[in-house]
Design a protein around this motif. Structure first.
Motif, PDB file in Angstrom:
ATOM      1  N   ASP A 186      -9.120  11.823  -3.503  1.00  0.00           N
ATOM      2  CA  ASP A 186     -10.032  10.885  -4.325  1.00  0.00           C
ATOM      3  C   ASP A 186     -10.285   9.627  -3.256  1.00  0.00           C
ATOM      4  OD1 ASP A 186      -9.976  12.800  -6.522  1.00  0.00           O
ATOM      5  OD2 ASP A 186      -8.700  11.308  -7.728  1.00  0.00           O
ATOM      6  N   THR A 187     -11.306   9.135  -3.310  1.00  0.00           N
ATOM      7  CA  THR A 187     -11.847   7.909  -2.759  1.00  0.00           C
ATOM      8  C   THR A 187     -12.252   6.976  -3.863  1.00  0.00           C
ATOM      9  OG1 THR A 187     -13.907   8.924  -1.885  1.00  0.00           O
ATOM     10  CG2 THR A 187     -11.712   9.039  -0.486  1.00  0.00           C
ATOM     11  N   ALA A 188     -12.471   7.130  -4.964  1.00  0.00           N
ATOM     12  CA  ALA A 188     -13.357   6.367  -5.691  1.00  0.00           C
ATOM     13  C   ALA A 188     -12.758   4.923  -6.102  1.00  0.00           C
ATOM     14  CB  ALA A 188     -13.524   7.009  -7.157  1.00  0.00           C
ATOM     15  N   SER A 189     -11.671   4.684  -5.901  1.00  0.00           N
ATOM     16  CA  SER A 189     -10.981   3.461  -6.043  1.00  0.00           C
ATOM     17  C   SER A 189     -11.500   2.618  -4.983  1.00  0.00           C
ATOM     18  CB  SER A 189      -9.304   3.498  -6.184  1.00  0.00           C
ATOM     19  OG  SER A 189      -8.865   2.150  -6.028  1.00  0.00           O
ATOM     20  N   TYR A 190     -11.547   2.999  -3.855  1.00  0.00           N
ATOM     21  CA  TYR A 190     -11.847   2.086  -2.702  1.00  0.00           C
ATOM     22  C   TYR A 190     -13.354   1.787  -2.634  1.00  0.00           C
ATOM     23  CZ  TYR A 190     -12.941   0.988   2.080  1.00  0.00           C
ATOM     24  OH  TYR A 190     -13.661   0.096   3.180  1.00  0.00           O
ATOM     25  N   GLY A 191     -14.185   2.981  -3.083  1.00  0.00           N
ATOM     26  CA  GLY A 191     -15.672   2.767  -3.043  1.00  0.00           C
ATOM     27  C   GLY A 191     -15.974   1.856  -4.167  1.00  0.00           C
TER      28      GLY A 191
ATOM     29  N   GLU B 266      -3.535   4.761  -2.534  1.00  0.00           N
ATOM     30  CA  GLU B 266      -3.891   6.114  -1.580  1.00  0.00           C
ATOM     31  C   GLU B 266      -5.226   6.654  -1.487  1.00  0.00           C
ATOM     32  OE1 GLU B 266      -3.413   7.342  -6.119  1.00  0.00           O
ATOM     33  OE2 GLU B 266      -2.589   5.845  -4.893  1.00  0.00           O
ATOM     34  N   GLU B 267      -6.283   6.066  -2.343  1.00  0.00           N
ATOM     35  CA  GLU B 267      -7.518   6.219  -2.532  1.00  0.00           C
ATOM     36  C   GLU B 267      -8.280   5.146  -1.289  1.00  0.00           C
ATOM     37  OE1 GLU B 267      -9.476   6.551  -5.954  1.00  0.00           O
ATOM     38  OE2 GLU B 267      -7.996   7.543  -7.110  1.00  0.00           O
ATOM     39  N   PHE B 268      -7.620   4.331  -0.953  1.00  0.00           N
ATOM     40  CA  PHE B 268      -7.943   3.305   0.154  1.00  0.00           C
ATOM     41  C   PHE B 268      -7.686   3.906   1.396  1.00  0.00           C
ATOM     42  CE2 PHE B 268      -8.700   0.180  -3.044  1.00  0.00           C
ATOM     43  CZ  PHE B 268      -8.949  -0.907  -2.604  1.00  0.00           C
ATOM     44  N   VAL B 269      -6.554   4.366   1.676  1.00  0.00           N
ATOM     45  CA  VAL B 269      -6.154   5.070   2.578  1.00  0.00           C
ATOM     46  C   VAL B 269      -6.945   6.416   3.039  1.00  0.00           C
ATOM     47  CG1 VAL B 269      -4.030   6.410   3.630  1.00  0.00           C
ATOM     48  CG2 VAL B 269      -3.630   4.014   2.763  1.00  0.00           C
ATOM     49  N   ASN B 270      -7.094   7.156   1.871  1.00  0.00           N
ATOM     50  CA  ASN B 270      -7.739   8.477   2.478  1.00  0.00           C
ATOM     51  C   ASN B 270      -9.268   8.316   2.379  1.00  0.00           C
ATOM     52  OD1 ASN B 270      -5.732  10.528   2.387  1.00  0.00           O
ATOM     53  ND2 ASN B 270      -5.334  10.189  -0.048  1.00  0.00           N
TER      54      ASN B 270
ATOM     55  N   VAL C  21      -5.323  14.484   3.879  1.00  0.00           N
ATOM     56  CA  VAL C  21      -4.402  13.639   2.886  1.00  0.00           C
ATOM     57  C   VAL C  21      -3.301  12.936   3.505  1.00  0.00           C
ATOM     58  CG1 VAL C  21      -3.116  14.025   0.710  1.00  0.00           C
ATOM     59  CG2 VAL C  21      -4.932  15.629   1.402  1.00  0.00           C
ATOM     60  N   THR C  22      -3.373  11.802   3.218  1.00  0.00           N
ATOM     61  CA  THR C  22      -2.411  10.821   3.748  1.00  0.00           C
ATOM     62  C   THR C  22      -1.413  10.225   2.780  1.00  0.00           C
ATOM     63  OG1 THR C  22      -3.721  10.238   5.857  1.00  0.00           O
ATOM     64  CG2 THR C  22      -1.996   8.664   5.046  1.00  0.00           C
TER      65      THR C  22
ATOM     66  N   ALA D  96      -2.351   1.316   7.954  1.00  0.00           N
ATOM     67  CA  ALA D  96      -1.639   0.321   7.548  1.00  0.00           C
ATOM     68  C   ALA D  96      -2.313  -0.754   6.678  1.00  0.00           C
ATOM     69  CB  ALA D  96      -1.029  -0.401   8.441  1.00  0.00           C
ATOM     70  N   VAL D  97      -3.958  -1.298   7.414  1.00  0.00           N
ATOM     71  CA  VAL D  97      -4.576  -2.274   6.980  1.00  0.00           C
ATOM     72  C   VAL D  97      -5.177  -1.721   5.645  1.00  0.00           C
ATOM     73  CG1 VAL D  97      -6.746  -3.466   7.203  1.00  0.00           C
ATOM     74  CG2 VAL D  97      -5.146  -3.124   9.176  1.00  0.00           C
ATOM     75  N   ALA D  98      -5.525  -0.658   5.521  1.00  0.00           N
ATOM     76  CA  ALA D  98      -6.055  -0.235   4.244  1.00  0.00           C
ATOM     77  C   ALA D  98      -5.057  -0.401   3.161  1.00  0.00           C
ATOM     78  CB  ALA D  98      -6.702   1.067   4.339  1.00  0.00           C
ATOM     79  N   ALA D  99      -3.905  -0.060   3.308  1.00  0.00           N
ATOM     80  CA  ALA D  99      -2.690  -0.088   2.415  1.00  0.00           C
ATOM     81  C   ALA D  99      -2.505  -1.466   2.189  1.00  0.00           C
ATOM     82  CB  ALA D  99      -1.570   0.649   2.884  1.00  0.00           C
TER      83      ALA D  99
END
Length: 489
Positions: A69-74, A94-98, A379-380, A437-440
């Protein structure tokens, strides 16, 4: 058997942004690939009282279902760009990182590679450890099976706002022109009631008919999302193609206000069809006001994943690149388990994945749901790890287990790392590790330090690092991350 989950705690309403430059933001990172086949503060948000995280992994094992999933970051990016502040309850690190490309080696065939690397932070004895899983990208010569896609489109009154139904219609029109002749499309709409406006229809020779159905979509009244999902699955079953990959694609702002609104009850109605026919749910979120929690739970429990679309560019990417890529599957019920060596590791916790936790003893129970992953996915998972002072040797082993989509035969692969492979500093690690790291850290900052990522860096330094990484990687997505951090500050 249901996947073991922990319910994400609800946090308060939007928090006002105060003077960010006077507060510390969390910071830390990791690097140096090894492959085999101080308290955080927010960007202007008050720091939480020190406490043990509810998702701490007290044992040596950590097990979770894979999630792309990436919806949280978007959605966070959209909210910040509009001058708002994302509710901390919608932030999933995890959605920011991915949301970003990674540098993992990919397998030559089906399945996953496993990369484990890490770097030390400026908090004594604490490191970030990254577990990266990658599937082989599909290429133009790959023969994917035909697709049978049932689009469940929200036509409630709230979808009349610019950037919702109009964006969905443009995206569906573009996708109709790009799908193959042997692919099939059905369209279901829902507002107060749900109805099938187009039964399962082959693209070849019928594109004009599909365009007409899309063009006729109009916003109406209330949002009976449950009826839409139920009718969508019934339509997918009626049009089921044994030679095709069958998917339900839900396009909605997920602001359900009529009929059944509980995701467990909604999925309970279609659970038999979902399991019997392997029809997974792909959620596409739209709208400035967006029911993130409902859409995320529907996709997680519907063996699918979610994305968020805010403009034409991201819509084209989702419908014309990501969706076709997700038509085929390389893994079903995929799970990861990370074992930390008690000799070298004093404690660890997985950053995020709170709704994807699996009981350790269920890792090899193939009746327990995992995640579905397509070709070209990474997947990270990031771990905060405190090592025992003065020890060296084996640090961790990561194992991924998945089922072949066609035969349901289980497969596994592993990767590991030693303590001497920890890079001396997050900020001198590989560029892609630093982006992770920055995204997390950014996600953690938006929650007020809820995820307790070790290390610290000021907001201005975090913005500067993101901007430098955008130049180094020449990656537009990283430039967008730097812009989002600037908007938050």
């Amino acid at each position: 058997m249901e996947r073991h989950r922990t319910r994400r705690q609800a946090y308060g309403a939007l928090l006002a942004l105060t003077t960010a430059c006077t507060l510390l933001l969390t910071g830390c990172g990791a690097d140096e690939n090894h492959t085999s086949d101080g308290p955080n503060h927010s960007l202007g948000l008050p720091a939480p009282a020190p406490s043990r995280l509810p998702d701490d992994d007290s044992g040596r094992l950590s097990t979770f279902a894979l999630d792309v999933d990436t919806a949280s970051y978007g959605y966070a990016r959209r909210t910040l760009a509009d001058g708002g502040r994302p509710d901390p309850s919608t932030i999933r690190p995890e959605e920011f990182v991915n949301s970003f490309r990674q540098d993992y080696r990919t397998p030559e065939g089906n399945g996953f590679t496993v990369t484990v690397d890490g770097a030390r932070t400026d908090r004594p004895n604490w490191s970030l450890v990254r577990v990266g899983l990658a599937t082989r990208p599909a290429d133009d010569t790959d023969e994917r099976p035909p697709a049978a896609l049932t689009f469940v489109v929200d036509v409630s009154g709230s979808m009349d706002e610019p950037g919702r139904l109009d964006l969905a219609k443009k995206s569906l029109d573009t996708m109709t022109d790009r799908l193959r002749d042997d692919d099939s499309v059905a369209i279901v709409t829902f507002s107060e009631h749900a109805r099938t406006v187009l039964p399962m229809t082959r693209l070849g020779g019928h594109r004009a008919e599909i365009h007409d159905a899309v063009d006729g979509l109009r916003a109406l009244s209330s949002t009976n999302l449950g009826a839409g999902v139920e009718t969508g699955y019934a339509t997918a079953v009626r049009g089921l193609r044994g030679d095709a990959t069958n998917r339900v694609v839900l396009i909605s702002d997920a602001l359900a206000n009529d009929g059944e609104t509980d995701p467990n009850a909604i999925l309970g109605r279609i659970d038999g069809d979902r399991r019997a026919y392997g029809i997974t749910l792909f959620g596409v979120g739209v709208g400035r006001d967006y029911g993130d929690a409902l859409m995320e739970r529907l996709a997680d429990q519907g063996d699918g994943h979610t994305v968020y679309v805010s403009d034409t560019a991201t819509a084209n990417d989702v419908f014309c690149r990501q969706l076709p890529r997700n038509i085929d599957l390389v893994a079903r019920d995929a799970k990861a388990q990370v074992a930390f060596d008690p000799h070298t590791v004093a404690e660890s916790h997985l950053i995020g994945y709170r709704d994807r936790r699996v009981a350790d003893e269920d890792f090899r129970d193939d009746h327990v749901d995992g995640g579905e992953v397509g070709p070209g996915h990474t997947v990270t998972a990031l771990y905060a790890v405190r090592t025992n002072p003065g020890t060296d040797g084996h640090l961790a082993t990561a194992t991924v287990r998945w089922l072949d989509p066609a035969t349901r035969t289980p497969h596994e692969n592993t990767g590991s790392m030693e303590t001497d492979a920890l890079h001396p500093s997050v900020w001198t690690a590989s560029p892609r590790f630093q982006v992770t790291a920055v995204a997390a850290y950014f996600a953690d900052a938006l929650t007020g330090g809820e995820y307790d990522i070790p290390g610290s860096v000021s907001p201005s330094r975090l913005r500067a690092r993101a901007a430098t990484l955008a130049e180094t990687t020449e990656d537009k997505d990283v430039a967008d991350l730097a812009r989002a951090i600037q908007e938050a500050s």
